[in-house]
Design an enzyme around this catalytic site. Structure first.
Site, PDB file in Angstrom:
ATOM      1  CG  ASP A 157      -0.561   5.489   6.237  1.00 58.79           C
ATOM      2  OD1 ASP A 157       0.450   5.485   5.512  1.00 58.79           O
ATOM      3  OD2 ASP A 157      -0.608   4.908   7.335  1.00 58.79           O
ATOM      4  CG  HIS A 238       5.130   5.108   3.552  1.00 60.30           C
ATOM      5  ND1 HIS A 238       4.134   4.656   2.714  1.00 60.30           N
ATOM      6  CD2 HIS A 238       4.553   5.268   4.775  1.00 60.30           C
ATOM      7  CE1 HIS A 238       3.008   4.528   3.398  1.00 60.30           C
ATOM      8  NE2 HIS A 238       3.230   4.892   4.648  1.00 60.30           N
ATOM      9  CG  HIS A 241       5.851  10.457   5.692  1.00 62.45           C
ATOM     10  ND1 HIS A 241       6.669   9.789   6.598  1.00 62.45           N
ATOM     11  CD2 HIS A 241       4.975  11.159   6.442  1.00 62.45           C
ATOM     12  CE1 HIS A 241       6.304  10.088   7.832  1.00 62.45           C
ATOM     13  NE2 HIS A 241       5.271  10.901   7.762  1.00 62.45           N
ATOM     14  CG  HIS A 255       2.051   8.735   8.851  1.00 62.66           C
ATOM     15  ND1 HIS A 255       3.407   8.583   8.703  1.00 62.66           N
ATOM     16  CD2 HIS A 255       1.471   7.706   8.170  1.00 62.66           C
ATOM     17  CE1 HIS A 255       3.645   7.512   7.954  1.00 62.66           C
ATOM     18  NE2 HIS A 255       2.497   6.960   7.621  1.00 62.66           N
TER      19      HIS A 255
END
Length: 355
Positions: A157, A238, A241, A255
């Site tokens: 992340d 992101h 994602h 995540h």
């Protein structure tokens, strides 16, 4: 912090800031020691167990429980989804919130937003708050006892932080302003720490050892990444994602594991040199982050599934539109395919094998 006792003493010393009646939202495997310590110090604790998904339905359930009791503040004890849920519950109840992470798997602890999912696990939306959490307490002894996979996911992340921020300097950040020199410095420092200490911290975490490397990476994963993405901005990593959550087989991934692959996709979109791309892939593989479809667990993924991921990544309002370049579904679909190819190529050239 280096001990759970110190962490508890900070909470105990903060009644004038937070109050004496608290609503504790925690993951099912944590919290007994904290509850006992707080009750011994005279706090009234109302305990609620997080159901597992940061969904609007779970938030409504917990908010209803919170309204049944007189509470001065909310404590979140757990990982990223527990924290995002608790922040939203606190906002719903107009209460202050204290964050106590049990893993360093995301940058959720310090941010003034939460990522919400549908009960099925698909990304739904971001929800924003007027302020950041009132208190964030990170006990690295607790973090070191968590499986090292969580620390690696936090690195996945956090690796996106600088990669995304350096490409969105002309787009408003989450505060509504343009990124500053300070935000750029935070993002760069976050990345510097990950490359300098990431592998060493991962191995220390496997040994459940608190070391300077682990301390540095925990800070990068939680504080620097959190400040960095809010002040610097998000982009393709992101957004991709978010699209990847539509593939059911990926729901078992954390995540940051999906964001790591999204970062490779963004590097492809950015047109970085192979040597630069290799640098990121090398670090990811050293901490067992996925860099291709096979390592993601979807070796036979179909093109139509990947195109749907690209469509979701390009949805109106998604962070990919912060990029200062032409974006469309075909371009993103190609970047996803090329990222898988880059990961496979690196593994072939370097003979990498999972330990």
């Amino acid at each position: 912090m280096r001990s759970f006792g110190t962490l508890v003493r900070v909470i105990i010393a903060a009644p004038r800031i937070l109050g004496r009646f608290l609503f504790l939202i925690l993951c099912v495997v944590a919290g007994k020691e904290l509850v006992q310590a707080l009750e011994s110090a005279g706090f009234k604790v109302y305990r609620a167990v997080f159901g597992g998904e940061a969904s609007r339905e779970e938030i409504d359930r917990l908010s209803a429980l919170g309204r049944q009791e007189t509470s001065d503040f909310v404590i979140a004890l757990g990982g990223g989804k527990t924290i995002d849920t608790a922040k939203t519950v606190a906002d719903d109840l107009s209460l202050q919130v204290a964050i106590i992470p049990t893993t360093a798997s995301t940058d959720a602890p310090c941010s003034a937003l939460s990522v919400l999912y549908r009960p099925s696990g698909e990304f739904q939306c971001y929800t924003f708050f007027d302020k950041n959490p009132n208190i964030v307490l990170v006990d690295t002894t607790v973090i070191s006892k968590a499986p090292a996979r969580f620390l690696a996911a936090g690195m996945g992340d956090a690796l996106a932080t600088n990669v995304e921020a350096r490409r969105v300097g002309n787009s408003p950040n989450f505060g509504g302003g343009l990124p500053t020199e300070v935000s750029s410095a935070i993002c760069q420092k976050c990345e510097e720490i990950l490359f300098k200490y990431g592998k060493q911290a991962y191995e220390a975490n496997k040994a459940h050892a608190v070391t300077p490397a682990l301390e540095a990476v925990v800070e990068a994963n939680t504080l620097l990444s959190g400040l960095g993405f809010e002040s610097g901005g998000l982009a393709a990593a992101h957004a991709i994602h978010d699209g990847m959550t539509a593939i059911e087989e990926l729901h078992k991934l954390l995540h940051g594991e999906k964001v790591a692959f999204g970062t490779i996709c963004q590097l492809v979109l950015d047109g970085v040199a192979t040597t630069e791309l290799d640098r990121y892939i090398e670090l990811m593989l050293s901490v067992d982050l996925p860099v291709n479809f096979e390592l993601l667990g979807i070796p036979n993924v179909k093109d139509e599934e990947l195109r749907h991921v690209a469509e979701l990544a390009c949805a109106p309002g998604e962070t990919i539109w912060n990029l200062d370049r032409v974006i469309n579904v075909d371009i993103v679909f190609g970047a996803i395919k090329a990222a898988d190819a880059a990961g496979r190529d690196y593994i072939k050239r370097h003979g990498w094998q999972k330990e």
